[in-house]
Every structure is written in C-alpha cells, then in structure tokens.
Design an enzyme around this catalytic site. Structure first.
Site, PDB file in Angstrom:
ATOM      1  N   GLN A 202      19.546  -4.089  -6.042  1.00 27.93           N
ATOM      2  CA  GLN A 202      19.814  -3.135  -5.075  1.00 27.93           C
ATOM      3  C   GLN A 202      20.481  -1.753  -5.682  1.00 27.93           C
ATOM      4  O   GLN A 202      20.730  -0.931  -5.226  1.00 27.93           O
ATOM      5  CB  GLN A 202      20.636  -3.396  -3.965  1.00 27.93           C
ATOM      6  N   LYS A 225      11.330  -3.548  -5.690  1.00 25.73           N
ATOM      7  CA  LYS A 225      12.579  -2.856  -4.880  1.00 25.73           C
ATOM      8  C   LYS A 225      12.582  -1.439  -5.409  1.00 25.73           C
ATOM      9  O   LYS A 225      13.284  -0.400  -4.657  1.00 25.73           O
ATOM     10  CB  LYS A 225      13.523  -3.389  -4.826  1.00 25.73           C
TER      11      LYS A 225
END
Length: 406
Positions: A202, A225
């Site tokens: 993240q 991501k």
C-alpha cells in the site's frame, strides 16, 4: 503540469457506467485500474513477442527476454535497489511474504521470536504463524491505540537476542495509516540482528521508495495495486541475504546444473524465479512504472493526500459517522462506519447502485476489526485518477445510505 482530465483519459474503463451511473471507482487499495499504455504493452507482448524468456536463441525469445529484463531494471530504479538481480518477480505481495517466511525456516528455532503488528494484512500474519508452527518460534504483536497508531514502546520491550524477524507494513490497507518505518528499522538494528521485512503493497503506489535508504532486508509489493496487471509483484532482498538463503520453488530456470545425483542452483535473480514467469505481466509492470514516473510520484502523492483531506472533511460533516484512524498520519484510504448501521456491506450495496465502487468488510485484517469491536468498515481508497467531484458523489451516496438504513 498535473492535468487530471488528461490522466483520466488514459483509463478507458472510467468511461463506463455501472447501474446506469458513471463509474466512481474508489476501491484502489484492492486493485487499481490500468492505463491504456499498460494494456497496450500487454497486448503487444502477446501479439508480437509471445515466447518464453532466458531459454531460447530465437528472435522472439531474445526480444521477450530483453523487454522483461528492461522492466526489472526500471523497478530497480523505482525502489533504488543497488543491483537489478536483487529484484525478484513474484505473483504479488502474498507470494513474496510466503517466500521469505519459507526460506527463513532454517534460520529459526524453538523459542525464537517474530515481531509483527496489529495493523497487518492477513498475508503478513499467516505466513509467520506457519513459520512458528514449523520451528517452534513465537509470534509477538505490536499493539495499537484507539487511533490505530502503533505503540512502539512495546517494540522496545520485545526486541532482544531472540528476535529473528520484524515484519510490518509501511501503510495499513484497512486504515491507510502510514507507519514510522524508519524508526522501526532503527530500533530493530540497534537492539537485534533480526531480518527486517517491509510490506509495501500500500506504499509503493502512493509515494517514493528507497530500499537502500530504508536499510530493510526485504521489501515486497504488488503490481496490480500500482496500475499493472494482476499476478505481478516484486520481492526485493539484499544480495548477501538472498545468496545465503535456499530457494523457494524447484524446477526450471532456477538451476545451474541438475542430475539425479544432485542439483546446484542458479545465481540471482533466477534462483527465486522457478518456472515460466508472467512475462507479459512483468513487462507491463515496467510500463506501469513508466506511467507513474511520467506523472511524477510527488505529484501523485500530493493529489492523493489532497483527496484524502477533502474526503475526510466532507464525510465528517455527516452526523453519526466514525472514521477509523482519523487522527493518524494516513494516505490513500478513508475507512468508516455509520452509527446505527450494523453491516458495512449494506452501505456498499447502496453505493454500488449509484455506480460507486468501495470495499466493505474486514479487508483481510480481522485483528484490526476485533480491536475496534466491529465486523468491518466501508473503505474508500484513492488513486491518481480520482477527483474531488467523485468524493462529492461518494458523500451524497453515504448520506442516502444513512437515510435508507437508519
């Protein structure tokens, strides 16, 4: 200049409608959308270059190999690794963490200790539990406070000569909290000889990474991501550590010699890349890095931080809303519930009818949810193509859900 409309024009999927409404995609912590430049690279590989890598002398194999190794060098620069062979292609963060936990098996014994935190994704919990089962080591967990902030005094208490691994995420996928990785690494280096593992799933999409400056031993992240295809990811490991540890998978590509009397292993990075890789995806991961570099990672970070600040300010005007980690330093994520609404998925389904994609549930972080005594949250997460207007639509959607469910 940062031109949001020009950026959005590179994502064809953003033109579609969902349930008769323009798509508002706010589930980027689960997976980001892919720019046309990345999709074109995937298409070009399968229509122009499709061949296995490192094994053929024919033209297509040579060209495919060149493109994949170019991608490796782009990623080396992206995270500032010292050597390109310290960059290992994986399927994603989960495989990277499992790989590390497996190859460290011989380094741990009964009553050794592994330190993780309450903020971890299940992928940074379960592999270490499995390692404890194999070796008799013990798991220690850094707690959080009511704001979701790690209580690092406990890290000071935990660190000892028994500590063999410290593995934490740089950014919480459930709450968006940015952890003080530099401080954690400094404390660990001062008080133990533990391997330091950073889950960057993240963080890599949102701000610059410098593994040499961090001085971590391992750093893992996922391509999907950060605008690349699914099934792509990276494990970075320091050269001397990877060379000293055993392979993960056995098979083609990872051997130097193989006979029925025994096998010797290839050098880095191939020692950890057994079998046919996701060549097209790995090449496209390099294209995703190019996309991010063209925009500028500082520009991405600035835009996403502005979106988060605006989203939190607007959502907090809704009476009865609870934002988790509200007072913590965060990036990319706002995670919330509505008072009197027991199931986050009910909110998510109403938002979906309005074309708004968010994630609901426990986000593969059940310990966090247990800490807050909740079943889950509504999570809106941002990427470079999101707009302030989309946040306004989200806020109106949350208000509508509140009216319908209260």
């Amino acid at each position: 200049m940062f031109d949001i409309q020009e950026i959005r024009s590179q994502f064809s999927i953003l033109d579609r409608e969902v349930n008769g409404k323009p798509l508002v995609y706010l589930d980027n912590a689960a997976t980001s959308q892919k720019p046309n430049s990345v999709l074109e690279v995937c298409h070009a590989y399968y229509t122009e270059l499709n061949a296995n890598v490192h094994r053929g002398i024919h033209t297509l194999s040579q060209l495919a190999t060149e493109e994949m190794e170019l991608s490796r060098r782009k990623i080396q620069k992206f995270i500032n690794a010292e050597h390109d062979f310290e960059v290992i292609f994986t399927k994603g963060t989960t495989e990277g963490l499992n790989l590390i936990a497996y190859i460290l098996t011989q380094k741990l014994q009964k009553d050794d200790e592994i330190i993780i935190s309450y903020l971890e994704h299940h992928s940074n919990i379960v592999p270490w539990q499995m390692l404890c089962e194999r070796t008799g080591a013990k798991l220690r967990v850094i707690p959080i406070d009511e704001n979701g902030i790690l209580q690092l005094d406990y890290l000071d208490q935990f660190l000892s000569e028994k500590t063999k691994v410290v593995s934490v995420n740089q950014v919480s996928n459930a709450l968006g909290i940015v952890n003080p990785i530099e401080e954690i690494i400094a404390k660990t280096r001062k008080n133990s000889d533990a391997y330091i593992v950073i889950d960057g799933a993240q963080s890599a999409p949102h701000f610059s990474i410098d593994v040499q400056k961090l001085d971590c031993d391992f750093f893992v992240f996922s391509g999907h991501k950060m605008y690349a295809p699914m099934g792509t990811g990276i494990l970075y490991g320091k050269r001397e550590i990877l060379e000293a540890l055993p392979p993960f998978h056995g098979g083609g590509e990872m051997i130097a010699t193989c006979s029925f009397d025994g096998t010797t292993y290839a050098g880095l990075p191939f020692k950890y890349e057994a079998g046919t890789p996701n060549v097209g995806g790995n090449i496209a991961l390099g294209a995703a890095v190019d996309f991010m570099e063209r925009i500028g990672r500082q520009n991405i970070q600035n835009h996403e931080n502005a979106l988060l600040e605006y989203a939190q300010r607007q959502l907090l005007e809704i009476e009865g809303i609870k934002i988790y980690g509200e007072k913590a330093h965060r990036t990319g994520v706002v995670s919330f519930n509505l008072e009197g609404v027991g199931i986050s998925s009910d909110v998510g389904m109403i938002l979906d009818k309005m074309g708004i994609a968010v994630r609901t549930g426990h986000h593969c972080t059940q310990p966090i949810m247990n800490f807050f005594n909740i079943a889950g949250t509504v999570r809106a997460s941002f990427a470079v193509y999101n707009t302030f207007e989309e946040i306004d639509i989200l806020v109106e959607g949350v208000k509508k859900a509140q009216r319908m469910l209260s």
